[in-house]
Design an enzyme around this catalytic site. Structure first.
Site, PDB file in Angstrom:
ATOM      1  N   HIS A   1       7.455   6.986   7.356  1.00  0.00           N
ATOM      2  CA  HIS A   1       7.288   5.608   7.841  1.00  0.00           C
ATOM      3  C   HIS A   1       8.300   5.255   8.941  1.00  0.00           C
ATOM      4  O   HIS A   1       8.880   4.171   8.941  1.00  0.00           O
ATOM      5  CB  HIS A   1       7.335   4.609   6.677  1.00  0.00           C
ATOM      6  CG  HIS A   1       6.286   4.887   5.646  1.00  0.00           C
ATOM      7  ND1 HIS A   1       4.939   4.758   5.912  1.00  0.00           N
ATOM      8  CD2 HIS A   1       6.386   5.329   4.370  1.00  0.00           C
ATOM      9  CE1 HIS A   1       4.263   5.097   4.821  1.00  0.00           C
ATOM     10  NE2 HIS A   1       5.115   5.448   3.887  1.00  0.00           N
TER      11      HIS A   1
ATOM     12  N   SER B   1       1.844   3.134   0.241  1.00  0.00           N
ATOM     13  CA  SER B   1       1.914   4.377   1.005  1.00  0.00           C
ATOM     14  C   SER B   1       0.721   5.281   0.649  1.00  0.00           C
ATOM     15  O   SER B   1      -0.428   4.924   0.914  1.00  0.00           O
ATOM     16  CB  SER B   1       3.267   5.060   0.783  1.00  0.00           C
ATOM     17  OG  SER B   1       3.463   6.097   1.698  1.00  0.00           O
TER      18      SER B   1
END
Length: 194
Positions: A125, A16
Site C-alpha cells: 500500500h 486489503s
C-alpha cells in the site's frame, strides 16, 4: 429493501486482500477469477521491490498528521508513508525498512504509545507497489467484473465502489499504491444504521 433475501448482506467490505472476498460475496467477481487474481496480486507485490527491503509497522495512539510529519522527516530519500488508516488510534506505516527503523524513535518522541512491526514481506500500500499495480490492472482488464448486487466498500476511497466495472478495476489497482481507508469504510457502514 423488501426484495432482499433474509440473511443476505446489506453491504460487503474487506480489508486489503479481504476486499476480494467482499467482491465475490456481492457477485462482482467469480470465486475462481478472484482466487487467480489474489495469487497473482501476491506474487506481483512480492516482486515489486527487492526482498528484505520493505516492511510495515502499526503506530498506536498517534494522529495521522503527526504520523505523516514523522514519515516526511525521517524519509531521507527512502519511502515511508501511511498505508492503513485502521482506526483513530491505529495507523500503519509502510516503506523501506531503513526508514521504519529511523521512524520508530521519532514516533515515540511524538507521542505514539506503541509501534508494532507487522509480519509482512514488503512495503504494501505504497507507491513502491506501482509496478505490481500496473501489472494487476492488465490482469483485471481480462476478468469479468459485474455490477455489485449490494454496496461493496472500496479500500481506496472508503465509500462504495461505482457500479461500472472499469471503475472497480481502477480502484483495485489503486488499492496497491495508496492507503487502505478502513476507518472511512467502517464509518460508512456504521452510518447505514440498523
Amino acid at each position: 429493501h423488501h426484495e432482499r433475501e433474509v440473511g443476505a448482506p446489506r453491504a460487503c467490505l474487506g480489508h486489503s486482500l479481504g476486499e476480494y472476498a467482499a467482491l465475490v460475496t456481492a457477485g462482482v467477481l467469480d470465486f475462481d477469477h478472484a482466487l487467480r487474481l489474489v495469487a497473482e496480486r501476491a506474487r506481483l507485490m512480492g516482486e515489486a521491490i527487492p526482498a528484505g527491503t520493505g516492511g510495515m509497522a502499526a503506530v498506536l495512539a498517534l494522529d495521522r498528521a503527526a504520523v505523516e510529519r514523522v514519515c516526511a522527516e525521517v524519509a531521507d530519500g527512502d519511502m515511508l508513508v501511511v498505508a492503513n488508516l485502521n482506526a483513530p488510534d491505529q495507523i500503519v506505516v509502510s516503506g523501506h525498512l531503513r526508514a521504519i527503523e529511523r521512524a520508530e524513535p521519532a514516533l515515540r518522541r511524538a507521542g505514539a504509545r506503541r509501534i508494532v512491526r507487522l509480519q509482512v514481506a514488503s512495503a504494501f500500500h505504497t507507491p513502491l507497489m506501482r509496478p505490481a499495480a500496473e501489472r494487476l490492472a492488465k490482469l483485471l482488464a481480462g476478468v469479468p467484473v459485474r455490477t455489485p448486487r449490494v454496496p461493496v466498500l472500496s479500500n481506496a476511497t472508503g465509500v462504495p465502489h461505482p457500479a461500472e466495472p472499469d471503475g472497480i478495476r481502477r480502484a483495485l489497482a489503486a488499492q496497491l499504491v495508496g492507503p487502505v481507508q478502513w476507518e472511512a469504510c467502517m464509518r460508512w457502514a456504521i452510518g447505514q444504521g440498523g
